[in-house]
Scaffold this motif. Structure first.
Motif, PDB file in Angstrom:
ATOM      1  N   GLU A 215       2.936  37.870  17.616  1.00  0.00           N
ATOM      2  CA  GLU A 215       2.204  36.782  18.251  1.00  0.00           C
ATOM      3  C   GLU A 215       0.843  36.636  17.581  1.00  0.00           C
ATOM      4  N   PRO A 216       0.378  35.402  17.411  1.00  0.00           N
ATOM      5  CA  PRO A 216      -0.938  35.222  16.788  1.00  0.00           C
ATOM      6  C   PRO A 216      -2.055  35.771  17.671  1.00  0.00           C
ATOM      7  N   LYS A 217      -3.086  36.278  17.024  1.00  0.00           N
ATOM      8  CA  LYS A 217      -4.267  36.745  17.754  1.00  0.00           C
ATOM      9  C   LYS A 217      -5.104  35.531  18.150  1.00  0.00           C
ATOM     10  N   ILE A 218      -5.306  35.381  19.437  1.00  0.00           N
ATOM     11  CA  ILE A 218      -5.985  34.184  19.928  1.00  0.00           C
ATOM     12  C   ILE A 218      -7.424  34.527  20.316  1.00  0.00           C
ATOM     13  N   LEU A 219      -8.372  33.900  19.624  1.00  0.00           N
ATOM     14  CA  LEU A 219      -9.787  34.106  19.911  1.00  0.00           C
ATOM     15  C   LEU A 219     -10.279  33.170  21.004  1.00  0.00           C
ATOM     16  N   PHE A 220      -9.791  31.930  20.966  1.00  0.00           N
ATOM     17  CA  PHE A 220     -10.310  30.907  21.862  1.00  0.00           C
ATOM     18  C   PHE A 220      -9.224  29.861  22.085  1.00  0.00           C
ATOM     19  N   LYS A 221      -9.157  29.313  23.312  1.00  0.00           N
ATOM     20  CA  LYS A 221      -8.188  28.263  23.627  1.00  0.00           C
ATOM     21  C   LYS A 221      -8.929  26.999  24.031  1.00  0.00           C
ATOM     22  N   SER A 222      -8.387  25.865  23.609  1.00  0.00           N
ATOM     23  CA  SER A 222      -9.049  24.594  23.884  1.00  0.00           C
ATOM     24  C   SER A 222      -8.030  23.501  24.187  1.00  0.00           C
ATOM     25  N   THR A 223      -8.521  22.448  24.832  1.00  0.00           N
ATOM     26  CA  THR A 223      -7.705  21.252  25.068  1.00  0.00           C
ATOM     27  C   THR A 223      -8.159  20.096  24.176  1.00  0.00           C
ATOM     28  N   GLN A 224      -9.128  20.358  23.281  1.00  0.00           N
ATOM     29  CA  GLN A 224      -9.702  19.306  22.448  1.00  0.00           C
ATOM     30  C   GLN A 224      -9.541  19.643  20.963  1.00  0.00           C
ATOM     31  N   TRP A 225      -8.822  18.794  20.223  1.00  0.00           N
ATOM     32  CA  TRP A 225      -8.588  19.079  18.812  1.00  0.00           C
ATOM     33  C   TRP A 225      -9.889  19.013  17.997  1.00  0.00           C
ATOM     34  N   ASP A 226     -10.832  18.148  18.402  1.00  0.00           N
ATOM     35  CA  ASP A 226     -12.077  18.066  17.648  1.00  0.00           C
ATOM     36  C   ASP A 226     -12.897  19.346  17.796  1.00  0.00           C
ATOM     37  N   LEU A 227     -12.860  19.950  18.995  1.00  0.00           N
ATOM     38  CA  LEU A 227     -13.555  21.218  19.191  1.00  0.00           C
ATOM     39  C   LEU A 227     -12.881  22.330  18.388  1.00  0.00           C
ATOM     40  N   MET A 228     -11.563  22.326  18.351  1.00  0.00           N
ATOM     41  CA  MET A 228     -10.832  23.334  17.576  1.00  0.00           C
ATOM     42  C   MET A 228     -11.213  23.255  16.101  1.00  0.00           C
ATOM     43  N   SER A 229     -11.256  22.049  15.566  1.00  0.00           N
ATOM     44  CA  SER A 229     -11.593  21.899  14.145  1.00  0.00           C
ATOM     45  C   SER A 229     -13.059  22.255  13.882  1.00  0.00           C
ATOM     46  N   GLU A 230     -13.948  21.937  14.825  1.00  0.00           N
ATOM     47  CA  GLU A 230     -15.367  22.265  14.653  1.00  0.00           C
ATOM     48  C   GLU A 230     -15.600  23.772  14.674  1.00  0.00           C
ATOM     49  N   MET A 231     -14.793  24.489  15.473  1.00  0.00           N
ATOM     50  CA  MET A 231     -14.931  25.948  15.496  1.00  0.00           C
ATOM     51  C   MET A 231     -14.439  26.559  14.187  1.00  0.00           C
ATOM     52  N   VAL A 232     -13.428  25.949  13.585  1.00  0.00           N
ATOM     53  CA  VAL A 232     -13.000  26.402  12.257  1.00  0.00           C
ATOM     54  C   VAL A 232     -14.097  26.113  11.238  1.00  0.00           C
ATOM     55  N   GLU A 233     -14.698  24.937  11.339  1.00  0.00           N
ATOM     56  CA  GLU A 233     -15.781  24.578  10.421  1.00  0.00           C
ATOM     57  C   GLU A 233     -16.959  25.544  10.554  1.00  0.00           C
ATOM     58  N   ALA A 234     -17.120  26.090  11.771  1.00  0.00           N
ATOM     59  CA  ALA A 234     -18.181  27.083  11.988  1.00  0.00           C
ATOM     60  C   ALA A 234     -17.739  28.483  11.560  1.00  0.00           C
ATOM     61  N   ASN A 235     -16.547  28.594  10.991  1.00  0.00           N
ATOM     62  CA  ASN A 235     -15.998  29.848  10.462  1.00  0.00           C
ATOM     63  C   ASN A 235     -15.770  30.895  11.547  1.00  0.00           C
ATOM     64  N   LEU A 236     -15.304  30.393  12.732  1.00  0.00           N
ATOM     65  CA  LEU A 236     -15.017  31.311  13.829  1.00  0.00           C
ATOM     66  C   LEU A 236     -13.558  31.752  13.854  1.00  0.00           C
ATOM     67  N   GLY A 237     -12.708  31.083  13.095  1.00  0.00           N
ATOM     68  CA  GLY A 237     -11.294  31.421  13.072  1.00  0.00           C
ATOM     69  C   GLY A 237     -10.509  30.330  12.365  1.00  0.00           C
ATOM     70  N   VAL A 238      -9.184  30.409  12.478  1.00  0.00           N
ATOM     71  CA  VAL A 238      -8.317  29.399  11.869  1.00  0.00           C
ATOM     72  C   VAL A 238      -7.547  28.688  12.978  1.00  0.00           C
ATOM     73  N   THR A 239      -6.969  27.558  12.646  1.00  0.00           N
ATOM     74  CA  THR A 239      -6.164  26.848  13.637  1.00  0.00           C
ATOM     75  C   THR A 239      -5.003  26.140  12.960  1.00  0.00           C
ATOM     76  N   ILE A 240      -4.117  25.594  13.775  1.00  0.00           N
ATOM     77  CA  ILE A 240      -2.965  24.844  13.273  1.00  0.00           C
ATOM     78  C   ILE A 240      -2.958  23.502  13.994  1.00  0.00           C
ATOM     79  N   LEU A 241      -2.993  22.424  13.204  1.00  0.00           N
ATOM     80  CA  LEU A 241      -3.090  21.084  13.760  1.00  0.00           C
ATOM     81  C   LEU A 241      -2.058  20.158  13.128  1.00  0.00           C
ATOM     82  N   PRO A 242      -1.610  19.134  13.855  1.00  0.00           N
ATOM     83  CA  PRO A 242      -0.687  18.156  13.273  1.00  0.00           C
ATOM     84  C   PRO A 242      -1.319  17.408  12.107  1.00  0.00           C
ATOM     85  N   GLN A 243      -0.471  16.932  11.210  1.00  0.00           N
ATOM     86  CA  GLN A 243      -0.939  16.217  10.026  1.00  0.00           C
ATOM     87  C   GLN A 243      -1.820  15.027  10.395  1.00  0.00           C
TER      88      GLN A 243
END
Length: 293
Positions: A215-243
């Motif tokens: 199972e993937p190690k989950i640092l943070f859970k969100s309901t907002q894709w823009d927040l998920m991508s911004e946290m990746v941009e802040a180098n807090l982790g990785v994510t998987i998003l639709p094309q």
């Protein structure tokens, strides 16, 4: 008393002549006279005064005419309302949309649908994918948009979107230079993940379990894709998003990478099997199946 008799009476009052009224309605003069006499017998009073030149209404005839016009008008409104519903001039659709999906695909589609059918009210409820499915099943909403796979024994499923999920990492991440990554190589990564109310939470976790055995190690859970991508941009982790979402990411500090094995994101409109779907609802389904998302 029959509505047909009232219609005949209105025509006689309008033309003030039984012969002209009978010609207008394409019925025989004796049949029309018989209908008027039957009304007079039922009401117990004369309705018309027959003269050599024309027909005049009695006081009782004037009262009947007023109410006959009202009654036939209401009948016409009923037929028109039913016709409007059948022809989709009016109506209401209750739709369940996950926030991810709604903001991504539906503003333009809903705008085009409203332009085509301006008198159809769209009642949109934003739920996570799992709750959309439950709400359709329980009859709370008429139709919903959900992530496949779905129980096709319980739902009518109309596919509308199929695309790949992509890995999103910071530009300085060790994987940033790769064009594709196998999910077994993500065992030690910390994920910005989907909240449990989203179907993608379970879909991706199961994909990792089946294809890579963890199972993937989950640092943070969100309901907002823009927040998920911004946290990746802040180098807090990785994510998987639709094309489609990745196509909207303009940040300079991220990289988008293909995954192997591929994780597909498949969306469908669903309705509950056995439930009556309104004409407006059926037309919305037809509309969205034809409209490119």
């Amino acid at each position: 008393m029959e509505l047909r008799q009232l219609v005949y009476f209105i025509e006689v009052a309008k033309h003030k002549n039984i012969t002209k009224a009978s010609e207008e309605m394409h019925i025989s003069q004796p049949a029309l006279s018989k209908s008027i006499i039957a009304l007079e017998d039922e009401l117990g009073t004369p309705l018309i005064i027959r003269t050599n030149k024309a027909i005049e209404l009695t006081d009782a005839g004037e009262v009947l005419l007023k109410y006959a016009v009202k009654m036939t008008s209401v009948l016409d409104e009923m037929y028109q309302s039913i016709s409007d519903l059948t022809n989709l001039s009016m109506g209401q659709i209750n739709i369940g949309l996950p926030p991810f999906i709604g903001s991504l695909f539906f503003p333009k589609v809903l705008a085009k649908f409203h332009h085509t059918y301006p008198n159809i009210k769209l009642d949109i409820t934003e739920y996570g994918g799992a709750r959309v499915v439950k709400s359709v099943e329980e009859g709370e909403i008429e139709l919903g948009v959900a992530v496949q796979p779905l129980d096709e024994q319980a739902f009518n499923v109309y596919p509308i979107v199929k695309e790949e999920m992509k890995l999103v990492v910071h530009k300085d991440h060790p994987l940033a230079l790769k064009e594709e990554v196998h999910i077994r190589d993500l065992r030690n990564e910390e994920f910005i993940f989907y909240h449990e109310e989203f179907a993608l939470n379970e879909i991706i976790r199961n994909h990792f379990l089946i294809m890579a055995g963890y199972e993937p190690k989950i640092l943070f859970k969100s309901t907002q894709w823009d927040l998920m991508s911004e946290m990746v941009e802040a180098n807090l982790g990785v994510t998987i998003l639709p094309q489609s979402i990745c196509n909207r990411l303009y940040a300079k500090d991220i990289e988008i990478i293909s995954l192997r094995p591929t994780i597909m994101w498949r969306l469908a409109v669903i309705t509950k099997k056995g439930r009556y779907i309104s004409n407006a609802g059926r037309t919305f389904i037809d509309f969205i199946l034809k409209e490119p998302l």
